[in-house]
Design a protein around this motif. Structure first.
Motif, short mmCIF file in Angstrom:
data_model
loop_
_atom_site.label_atom_id
_atom_site.label_comp_id
_atom_site.label_asym_id
_atom_site.label_seq_id
_atom_site.Cartn_x
_atom_site.Cartn_y
_atom_site.Cartn_z
N LEU A 6 15.88 -3.04 13.42
CA LEU A 6 17.12 -2.26 13.47
C LEU A 6 17.97 -2.61 14.69
O LEU A 6 17.44 -2.76 15.79
CB LEU A 6 16.78 -0.76 13.53
CG LEU A 6 16.58 -0.04 12.19
CD1 LEU A 6 15.53 -0.70 11.34
CD2 LEU A 6 16.28 1.43 12.39
N GLY A 7 19.29 -2.74 14.47
CA GLY A 7 20.23 -2.86 15.58
C GLY A 7 20.69 -1.48 16.04
O GLY A 7 20.21 -0.46 15.54
N ALA A 8 21.65 -1.48 16.98
CA ALA A 8 22.03 -0.22 17.63
C ALA A 8 22.72 0.77 16.69
O ALA A 8 22.59 1.98 16.84
CB ALA A 8 22.94 -0.52 18.83
N LYS A 9 23.45 0.26 15.69
CA LYS A 9 24.22 1.17 14.82
C LYS A 9 23.38 1.84 13.74
O LYS A 9 23.77 2.86 13.19
CB LYS A 9 25.36 0.40 14.15
CG LYS A 9 26.48 0.05 15.11
CD LYS A 9 27.59 -0.65 14.34
CE LYS A 9 28.40 -1.54 15.28
NZ LYS A 9 28.91 -2.72 14.58
N ALA A 10 22.23 1.25 13.42
CA ALA A 10 21.37 1.83 12.37
C ALA A 10 20.30 2.72 13.01
O ALA A 10 19.72 2.36 14.03
CB ALA A 10 20.71 0.71 11.58
N LYS A 11 20.11 3.90 12.39
CA LYS A 11 19.03 4.78 12.87
C LYS A 11 17.85 4.65 11.91
O LYS A 11 18.05 4.42 10.72
CB LYS A 11 19.51 6.23 12.88
CG LYS A 11 20.46 6.57 14.00
CD LYS A 11 20.68 8.08 14.09
CE LYS A 11 21.20 8.68 12.80
NZ LYS A 11 21.34 10.12 12.78
N PRO A 12 16.61 4.80 12.41
CA PRO A 12 15.49 4.78 11.46
C PRO A 12 15.60 5.95 10.48
O PRO A 12 15.97 7.05 10.88
CB PRO A 12 14.25 4.93 12.33
CG PRO A 12 14.70 5.04 13.74
CD PRO A 12 16.20 5.01 13.80
N LEU A 13 15.31 5.68 9.21
CA LEU A 13 15.30 6.75 8.21
C LEU A 13 14.12 7.67 8.45
O LEU A 13 14.23 8.88 8.29
CB LEU A 13 15.21 6.13 6.80
CG LEU A 13 15.03 7.08 5.62
CD1 LEU A 13 16.24 8.00 5.46
CD2 LEU A 13 14.81 6.30 4.32
N ALA A 14 12.98 7.11 8.85
CA ALA A 14 11.77 7.92 9.01
C ALA A 14 10.80 7.24 9.98
O ALA A 14 10.95 6.07 10.31
CB ALA A 14 11.11 8.12 7.65
N ARG A 15 9.80 8.01 10.42
CA ARG A 15 8.73 7.50 11.28
C ARG A 15 7.46 7.40 10.46
O ARG A 15 7.05 8.37 9.82
CB ARG A 15 8.48 8.46 12.46
CG ARG A 15 9.67 8.57 13.41
CD ARG A 15 9.61 7.49 14.48
NE ARG A 15 10.93 7.32 15.12
CZ ARG A 15 11.24 6.26 15.87
NH1 ARG A 15 10.35 5.28 16.05
NH2 ARG A 15 12.43 6.17 16.41
N GLY A 45 0.81 -1.22 0.00
CA GLY A 45 0.00 0.00 0.00
C GLY A 45 0.84 1.26 0.00
O GLY A 45 2.07 1.21 -0.01
N ASN A 46 0.15 2.39 -0.01
CA ASN A 46 0.83 3.68 0.01
C ASN A 46 1.46 3.90 1.38
O ASN A 46 0.92 3.46 2.39
CB ASN A 46 -0.17 4.80 -0.31
CG ASN A 46 -0.59 4.74 -1.76
OD1 ASN A 46 0.23 4.83 -2.65
ND2 ASN A 46 -1.89 4.57 -2.02
N LEU A 47 2.59 4.60 1.37
CA LEU A 47 3.31 4.83 2.62
C LEU A 47 3.71 6.31 2.71
O LEU A 47 4.18 6.89 1.73
CB LEU A 47 4.56 3.95 2.65
CG LEU A 47 5.42 4.03 3.91
CD1 LEU A 47 5.81 2.64 4.36
CD2 LEU A 47 6.67 4.86 3.70
N VAL A 48 3.48 6.90 3.89
CA VAL A 48 3.97 8.26 4.15
C VAL A 48 4.72 8.21 5.47
O VAL A 48 4.24 7.63 6.44
CB VAL A 48 2.81 9.28 4.26
CG1 VAL A 48 3.35 10.68 4.53
CG2 VAL A 48 1.96 9.28 2.98
N ALA A 49 5.93 8.77 5.49
CA ALA A 49 6.73 8.75 6.71
C ALA A 49 7.49 10.07 6.84
O ALA A 49 7.79 10.73 5.84
CB ALA A 49 7.70 7.57 6.68
N ASP A 50 7.78 10.46 8.09
CA ASP A 50 8.47 11.72 8.34
C ASP A 50 9.94 11.45 8.65
O ASP A 50 10.26 10.74 9.60
CB ASP A 50 7.82 12.44 9.51
CG ASP A 50 6.37 12.78 9.19
OD1 ASP A 50 6.14 13.47 8.18
OD2 ASP A 50 5.47 12.31 9.93
N ALA A 51 10.81 12.01 7.82
CA ALA A 51 12.25 11.87 8.03
C ALA A 51 12.82 13.23 8.44
O ALA A 51 12.15 14.25 8.34
CB ALA A 51 12.91 11.39 6.75
N GLU A 52 14.09 13.21 8.88
CA GLU A 52 14.73 14.46 9.29
C GLU A 52 14.78 15.46 8.13
O GLU A 52 14.50 16.62 8.31
CB GLU A 52 16.15 14.13 9.74
CG GLU A 52 16.60 14.89 10.96
CD GLU A 52 17.92 14.33 11.46
OE1 GLU A 52 18.96 14.85 11.06
OE2 GLU A 52 17.87 13.33 12.22
N GLY A 53 15.10 14.97 6.94
CA GLY A 53 15.27 15.87 5.80
C GLY A 53 13.98 16.24 5.08
O GLY A 53 13.99 17.11 4.21
#
Lengths: 241, 449
Positions: free
Chosen positions: A154-163, A131-139
């Motif tokens: 995600l493990g500790a070294k990876a940050k989420p790209l978006a919420r 389906g369609n996806l909308v997420a909020d990223a820092e940029g």
């Protein structure tokens, strides 16, 4: 100035519009007067680790993924790791994202090892997220279409790209979408990710150019058509998630 | 008893819909199936000359209609899901609405296993398998396997008609123990030598090694062989040794037919559809010369390069739903050196495919070069405008018009009198544009044909 893009396994891992991301990177470079060259890197080739500024790795069908997984377990996987350690950037989508992680665990088969350059692990899920996806990223806002049954954690070294605002994202549980680690990005939005999310295209271009040309501020482009497409797609996602 | 009741209820539904001025392509079937789930099995058994089914990603509507013209010319009476409702309910609706001696059913690829479990056809035609609406069908390999399993369960009395030039389709022959006919294009001048970006089958469907092509016609269609396991393009029973493409149709030299075969629809892909229909006729034991004569007067289906006159211009309606179909249509519009004005419409309802990402695999770059001007519309008009921008169409040659009627009027106004306007649209967008054309008095609603 020039930009070098390596398209990983375009014959096996370019499903449903992933090519749009390469088109977006190429055109935006040309519009800025930056020369751009894209080379295909596929199974059976001997990868040149020194050439690419940016790796693009799309999604694939299960059967294609077997061939790719096996190829990456050989010298070609070592070449990609060396290139990344040397400062190359990467955009990985869906199956490519999973193979940049530690492993993919199918429901009832042995785990398929990945490159382990992004600190994520994926297992087969019961429900396919379509389906369609909308997420909020820092940029900026990310908008697109997701279609996957792998659930990524995600493990500790990876940050989420978006919420995630609309849709499922990495696993449908923790509200995250994609991963960012150094100059590597993993993401479940396929097809027209970069054309509609032009801020992300420019972030990747900046990272890619940094390897051989140092940090540069990109010339701004007129993104009116891109912005309208993104805004319209967000409205569509609200109406038809 | 149950079947009789189901037929009566379905016919009543149909009568009410038609009296109310509506199309009746699926709802009567839904009603009939609710009363008798075995309706399709029972009614199809009563067809004296059996059932021919046509499936595949592209070309199934045109191929089925060509077969319909061919069997009519042979004096048979087909029961045909003609308005393109190609799920089980569409078949049920066709079966309760008409009497005939042969069933001609266009099958949606995803409903093949379900329908083949209910009907053992005399003939099954598979046109091609391309990447389609991935959100609906998911992956092409998985779909090919499902169709293969359904074929494996068919009795050996079923004749398969398969595209020899498509490795995924040719591989379906491995699952069948009965008779098979293969069709293909042998003309060495057709196609190039490099694989295209949207290729789905660069690997051998038997052993997964890379396939070798001496000729690529479209995507993974061509002259192929696997150097590793030896699987190769099967010998063709119906082959076009010469293909001459023209702006309004093509002429084929076909093995086993003395006279040239005229296909009154432009585009190489319609030549393939004609070959599929001829091979289907052969599987139904209809003489090939008679079948070829019937093809010569064929009229295109809804949106399949159909021509509509409007205000002194000719509109050429092209229905698109996936990259391979889009590229084939673009080929038909531009291969004879024409530069059409364009009205393009993209929507994302279920029947269009909810994921519009496929436009990034389609060859808009060729279209952008060939077109003078494009008006874009549809529920995803902004995505389409963005695709044209990245394909290199200058923004001064590109316009977004939100309303269907407004877009149609603007595109007609921008086309000089006497010239052609190509209307390229996804399914529901084409229906909406068709309604706008009907309101303006240029065409009849589609379900009347």
């Amino acid at each position: 100035m020039d930009l070098r893009i390596a398209h990983l396994y375009p014959d096996l891992m370019s499903i449903y519009g992933d090519r749009g991301n390469v088109i977006a990177l190429e055109q935006r470079a040309r519009w800025r007067g930056i020369a751009v060259e894209t080379r295909a890197y596929t199974a059976g080739d001997a990868f040149d680790a020194d050439w690419p500024d940016l790796w693009f790795f799309g999604g694939g069908q299960d059967q294609g993924q077997d061939v790719v997984g096996a190829d990456l377990q050989g010298p070609n996987g070592g070449a990609v790791r060396r290139s990344i350690a040397g400062g190359a950037a990467a955009l990985t989508i869906c199956g490519g994202y999973q193979l940049f992680g530690h492993e993919y665990v199918p429901e009832s088969a042995p785990a398929i090892p990945g490159l382990g350059v992004i600190d994520v692990t994926t297992r087969a899920g019961k429900t396919r997220f379509v389906g369609n996806l909308v997420a909020d990223a820092e940029g900026g806002t990310l908008v697109g279409f997701e279609n996957h049954s792998g659930y990524t954690y995600l493990g500790a070294k990876a940050k989420p790209l978006a919420r995630v605002r609309i849709g499922h994202g990495n696993n449908g549980e923790d509200g995250t979408e994609g991963a960012i680690q150094g100059h590597l990005i993993g993401c479940y939005v396929h097809g027209s990710l970069l054309p509609k999310n032009s801020w992300l295209a420019d972030l990747l271009t900046t990272w890619a150019l940094e390897r051989r040309h140092g940090h540069l501020a990109l010339t701004p482009l007129d993104d009116a058509v891109e912005t309208r497409a993104r805004d319209a797609a967000i409205e569509v996602a609200k109406a038809r998630p | 008893m149950r079947t009789t009741l189901a037929v009566l209820a379905a016919r009543l539904t149909r009568a009410l819909l038609v009296a109310g001025g509506r199309g009746a392509t699926a709802l009567p079937g839904v009603v009939g199936l609710a009363i008798d789930p075995a309706l399709v099995t029972r009614l199809s058994r009563s067809l004296r000359r059996g059932v021919a089914c046509v499936t595949g990603t592209n070309g199934k509507t045109t191929t089925t209609r060509m077969l319909s013209d061919i069997v009519r010319a042979a004096g048979w009476t087909p029961v045909h899901n003609r308005s393109g409702s190609n799920l089980e309910r569409g078949l049920a609706a066709a079966l309760v609405s008409a009497r005939g001696d042969v069933g001609l059913f266009e099958l949606d690829e995803a409903s093949v296993p379900r329908v083949l479990a209910r009907v053992a056809p005399r003939v099954l035609v598979v046109t091609n398998l391309f990447r389609d609406q991935l959100d609906r069908y998911f992956e092409i390999d998985a779909l090919q396997k499902r169709i293969g399993s359904a074929i494996a369960a068919l009795p050996s009395g079923t004749t398969l008609v398969l595209n020899a030039d498509d490795p995924l389709v040719a591989h379906l022959g491995d699952s069948h123990s009965g008779k098979m006919f293969f069709f293909g294009v042998d003309d060495p001048r057709v196609g190039g030598t490099t694989a295209q970006a949207i290729s789905d089958a660069t690997r051998c469907p038997r052993c997964r090694s890379p396939l070798r092509y001496t000729r690529v016609v479209l995507a993974h269609i061509g002259d192929w062989r696997c150097p590793s396991c030896g699987f190769a393009r099967p010998a063709r029973d119906i082959a076009a040794s010469e293909v001459a493409l023209g702006p309004d149709g093509s002429t084929l030299r076909v093995s086993a037919i003395t006279e040239p075969v005229l296909v009154p629809l432009p585009g190489l892909y319609n030549a393939y559809n004609a070959l599929a229909a001829l091979a289907g006729a052969r599987a139904l034991d209809i003489p090939l010369a008679d079948a070829a004569a019937a093809l010569a007067s064929f009229k295109p289906a809804f949106g399949r390069l159909e021509r509509v006159p409007a205000e002194g211009r000719t509109l050429r309606l092209v229905l698109v739903k996936n990259p391979a179909g889009f590229n084939a249509a673009i080929g038909a519009l531009t291969e004879t050196g024409r530069h059409p004005r364009l009205l393009a419409a993209l929507s994302d309802l279920d029947a269009d495919g909810r994921d519009v990402s496929w436009i990034w695999d389609a060859d808009f770059e060729t279209l952008a070069q060939a077109t003078t001007h494009a008006v874009v519309t549809g529920l995803r008009a902004r995505d389409l405008a963005l695709r044209f921008k990245y394909a290199g169409l200058e923004l001064t040659r590109l316009e977004v018009v939100e309303s269907w009627r407004g877009a149609l009027e603007r595109a007609i106004a921008l086309t000089p009198v006497g010239e052609e306007l190509a209307v390229i649209a996804t399914y529901t967008a084409m229906l909406a544009l068709r309604r706008a054309l009907a309101q303006a008095g240029h065409v009849a609603p589609f379900w009347e044909d």
